[in-house]
Design a protein around this motif. Structure first.
Motif, mmCIF file in Angstrom:
data_model
loop_
_atom_site.group_PDB
_atom_site.id
_atom_site.type_symbol
_atom_site.label_atom_id
_atom_site.label_comp_id
_atom_site.label_asym_id
_atom_site.label_seq_id
_atom_site.Cartn_x
_atom_site.Cartn_y
_atom_site.Cartn_z
ATOM 1 N N VAL A 104 0.854 -1.192 0.000
ATOM 2 C CA VAL A 104 0.000 0.000 0.000
ATOM 3 C C VAL A 104 0.891 1.243 0.000
ATOM 4 C CG1 VAL A 104 -1.803 1.224 1.252
ATOM 5 C CG2 VAL A 104 -1.768 -1.266 1.276
ATOM 6 N N LYS A 105 0.467 2.229 -0.804
ATOM 7 C CA LYS A 105 1.308 3.432 -0.955
ATOM 8 C C LYS A 105 0.912 4.558 0.016
ATOM 9 C CE LYS A 105 3.694 2.122 -4.698
ATOM 10 N NZ LYS A 105 3.551 0.690 -4.503
ATOM 11 N N LEU A 106 -0.165 4.381 0.753
ATOM 12 C CA LEU A 106 -0.648 5.453 1.638
ATOM 13 C C LEU A 106 0.285 5.595 2.851
ATOM 14 C CD1 LEU A 106 -4.342 4.236 1.524
ATOM 15 C CD2 LEU A 106 -3.492 6.336 0.484
ATOM 16 N N PRO A 107 0.208 6.743 3.568
ATOM 17 C CA PRO A 107 1.041 6.868 4.775
ATOM 18 C C PRO A 107 0.664 5.805 5.806
ATOM 19 C CG PRO A 107 -0.468 8.738 4.552
ATOM 20 C CD PRO A 107 -0.567 7.955 3.296
ATOM 21 N N LYS A 108 1.668 4.986 6.180
ATOM 22 C CA LYS A 108 1.410 3.743 6.918
ATOM 23 C C LYS A 108 0.699 3.966 8.261
ATOM 24 C CE LYS A 108 4.019 -0.422 8.043
ATOM 25 N NZ LYS A 108 5.341 -1.021 7.921
ATOM 26 N N LYS A 109 1.308 4.788 9.092
ATOM 27 C CA LYS A 109 0.798 4.946 10.452
ATOM 28 C C LYS A 109 -0.632 5.491 10.447
ATOM 29 C CE LYS A 109 3.185 6.005 14.661
ATOM 30 N NZ LYS A 109 4.079 6.877 15.378
ATOM 31 N N GLU A 110 -0.811 6.539 9.662
ATOM 32 C CA GLU A 110 -2.120 7.216 9.625
ATOM 33 C C GLU A 110 -3.190 6.295 9.060
ATOM 34 O OE1 GLU A 110 0.676 8.458 8.501
ATOM 35 O OE2 GLU A 110 1.023 10.310 9.606
ATOM 36 N N HIS A 111 -2.839 5.586 7.977
ATOM 37 C CA HIS A 111 -3.838 4.739 7.327
ATOM 38 C C HIS A 111 -4.268 3.595 8.249
ATOM 39 C CE1 HIS A 111 -6.145 2.848 4.253
ATOM 40 N NE2 HIS A 111 -5.373 1.792 4.188
ATOM 41 N N ILE A 112 -3.289 2.972 8.915
ATOM 42 C CA ILE A 112 -3.635 1.873 9.827
ATOM 43 C C ILE A 112 -4.502 2.408 10.970
ATOM 44 C CG2 ILE A 112 -2.672 0.222 11.504
ATOM 45 C CD1 ILE A 112 -0.383 -0.244 9.563
ATOM 46 N N ALA A 113 -4.156 3.577 11.479
ATOM 47 C CA ALA A 113 -4.946 4.170 12.569
ATOM 48 C C ALA A 113 -6.375 4.453 12.088
ATOM 49 C CB ALA A 113 -4.282 5.448 13.043
ATOM 50 N N GLU A 114 -6.491 4.935 10.851
ATOM 51 C CA GLU A 114 -7.811 5.258 10.290
ATOM 52 C C GLU A 114 -8.668 3.985 10.162
ATOM 53 O OE1 GLU A 114 -7.461 6.884 6.331
ATOM 54 O OE2 GLU A 114 -9.604 6.560 5.977
#
Lengths: 307, 234
Positions: A104-114
């Motif tokens: 996944v290319k999205l920002p890792k920390k933020e995306h998982i938190a979301e």
């Protein structure tokens, strides 16, 4: 968005799927309904590329899952019947692993938190999956499917084994996800499918036996509508009055003043019947739809396989 | 693939397996090092490496036994096989995860070599070629045992068959002496791990032996991929 075309799958000499075809359009929540062993999981496994179809093709957003598996799989989030969780990992570590695995290319920390917020597992993020309850595990599996915001979600019996509150939560979640994703959702629980899905594809013995919008399913099965009436007046007058209405196919007398009217599918005969009976001086005491309930439709279609 | 390697390594150390493998390897290598180097006052570690072959044959099945079998049993392979990664990446990731743990085991030899520096001068060239041989031979065994693990859902079955195959490989060179059929004994000698490993331990990096071990790795990893491919179609 998802096109399943003439898919056949054999396990040895047993035909698990027999020429299955259906489509799911963008933003549609399609319910795959059928008794246990009907072929729901096999269908889903083929759509996600876990199994290969003996015949037929599966296209995800126009991409063939067999020809270009990487591109097609990148568009799918899959929650199998048993969530594929590594129970020795913590929730966060597991989601980080799936994030990396899916590239996944999205920002890792933020995306998982979301994603954890969406499925409400933020409070257990540092717990080892082995110690989580079934409901939480299911949600962790769902979170893994949602990582990368795939346009297609394939959910295989996501509510099995959950308590009623958890079931309601998951249903709500799926409904809200349906606004952004194309979802194929399998279940053998009728109320669930009718509560969540826009359309139902019913499978029995590896064949599609019905494919219709949730509210039109029973009509599409019986091919005609049914009305139940309670009318005061002489039987012959009532029969004659109702029979004269356009679209009415048959009138049968039940107990007391009750009648069952069968009419052509797609025609609304209620006003005509009201006017005809008013003209004949026979007051209507009760009129309601007598269409098959989802349960009755299901039983009618699957009774051969259920025996 | 990086994600799978990381996951493999973390699974070894989330459970006791990683620690047990390292502990057993370090214990026996330490014991042999003490016996054959320190007690015998020799700077050559050849006997240590030769004695460790048997331990390697027993330890690698423990490393690989759950690689694929456990995934299949717990159905976690669904996460891997429905992710946008190729079967080759999955198999290579598993292989490299196990191989890195095996490398960690072998890293202890460097410590022994440093200890030897206090007493004498180890032959670094031979030590390096032997270590290369250990890694290549271990890699080949890992590939074979991964293939065995891919065939079954049971860790125990995978481990038992892998140990059996490992022992057979260990003994194959001695079997050649018992055979009167020349072509068969030649064939067995040529596929014997022991015979190829002897080159390395003598300080010879024979290209045939390097290619042999690399070929075994390649063939068995390819077979692993085919097992998964077949499973999808069956």
């Amino acid at each position: 968005m998802i096109e399943v075309q003439h898919v056949t799958k054999r396990y040895g000499s047993v035909k698990a799927l027999d020429d299955i075809s259906f489509t799911a359009d963008s933003g549609e929540v399609v319910g795959l309904l059928g008794p246990n062993g009907a072929g729901k999981s096999t269908t889903m496994n083929i759509i996600t590329g876990y199994l290969s179809a003996g015949e037929g093709t599966v296209l995800i957003d126009g991409v063939d899952i067999l020809e270009h598996p990487k591109q097609a799989k990148a568009k799918i989030g899959y929650l199998p019947e048993i969530p594929p969780l590594y129970v020795d990992m913590t929730v966060r570590r597991y989601l980080e692993f799936i994030f990396d695995l899916k590239k996944v290319k999205l920002p890792k920390k933020e995306h998982i938190a979301e994603v954890m917020t969406i499925v409400k597992i933020s409070d257990v993020e540092s717990r080892v999956i082995r110690n989580l309850s079934k409901g939480y595990r299911q949600r962790v599996g769902l979170a893994a499917a949602l990582l990368g915001n795939p346009p297609v979600l394939i959910l295989d019996e996501p509510t099995v084994g959950l308590d009623p509150k958890q079931i309601i939560d998951i249903r709500k979640l799926i409904k809200s996800l349906g606004k952004k994703h194309t979802i194929i959702f399998s279940s053998h629980v009728l109320s669930e499918v009718s509560a969540v899905c826009d359309r139902i594809v019913m499978i029995n013995n590896g064949r599609i036996v019905a494919d219709a919008a949730t509210d039109k399913l029973s009509e599409s099965i019986s091919g005609e509508g049914i009305l139940a009436l309670e009318v005061e007046g002489a039987v012959s007058t009532v029969r004659e009055a109702i029979g004269s209405v356009d679209g009415v196919k048959r009138v049968s007398k039940a107990a007391g003043n009750n009648y069952t009217v069968e009419y052509e599918s797609g025609v609304d005969v209620r006003r005509g019947i009201f006017n005809a009976l008013a003209k004949a001086g026979c007051p209507i005491l009760m009129m309601r739809s007598g269409n098959l309930t989802l349960e009755e439709s299901f039983l009618k279609l699957t009774e051969g396989g259920a025996d | 693939m990086g994600a799978i390697i990381k996951r493999e390594l973390s699974s070894y150390f989330n459970s006791a397996i990683g620690y047990i493998v390292l502990a057993v390897f370090y214990f026996f290598s330490g014991l042999f090092f003490y016996m054959y180097c320190l007690l015998s006052n020799t700077a050559s570690m050849n006997y240590v490496f030769l004695s460790m072959l048997m331990i390697v044959m027993l330890i690698i099945p423990i490393i690989t036994m759950r690689s694929f079998s456990e995934e299949k049993k717990q159905k976690t392979d669904q996460a891997l096989l429905t992710a946008p990664v190729s079967l080759t990446e999955i198999v290579l990731g598993k292989f490299l995860g196990a191989f890195i743990l095996y490398c960690l085991c072998n890293a202890i030899y460097l410590l022994y070599a440093i200890i030897l520096l206090f007493y004498g001068t180890p032959d670094w060239a031979v030590l390096c070629s032997t270590l290369l041989g250990m890694l290549l031979m271990g890699g080949a065994l890992i590939a074979i045992d991964l293939f065995i693990s891919a065939l079954t859902e049971s860790q125990v079955i995978a481990a038992v068959i892998s140990i059996g195959v490992g022992l057979l490989i260990y003994m194959i060179d001695s079997l050649t002496g018992m055979l009167n059929v020349e072509w068969l004994s030649n064939l067995l000698h040529n596929i014997s791990f022991d015979a190829h490993f002897t080159n390395f331990i003598n300080g010879i990096i024979n290209i045939t032996s390097v290619v042999f071990f690399l070929s075994v790795i390649g063939i068995f990893l390819f077979l692993c991929v085919r097992v998964f491919e077949k499973r999808r179609w069956s």
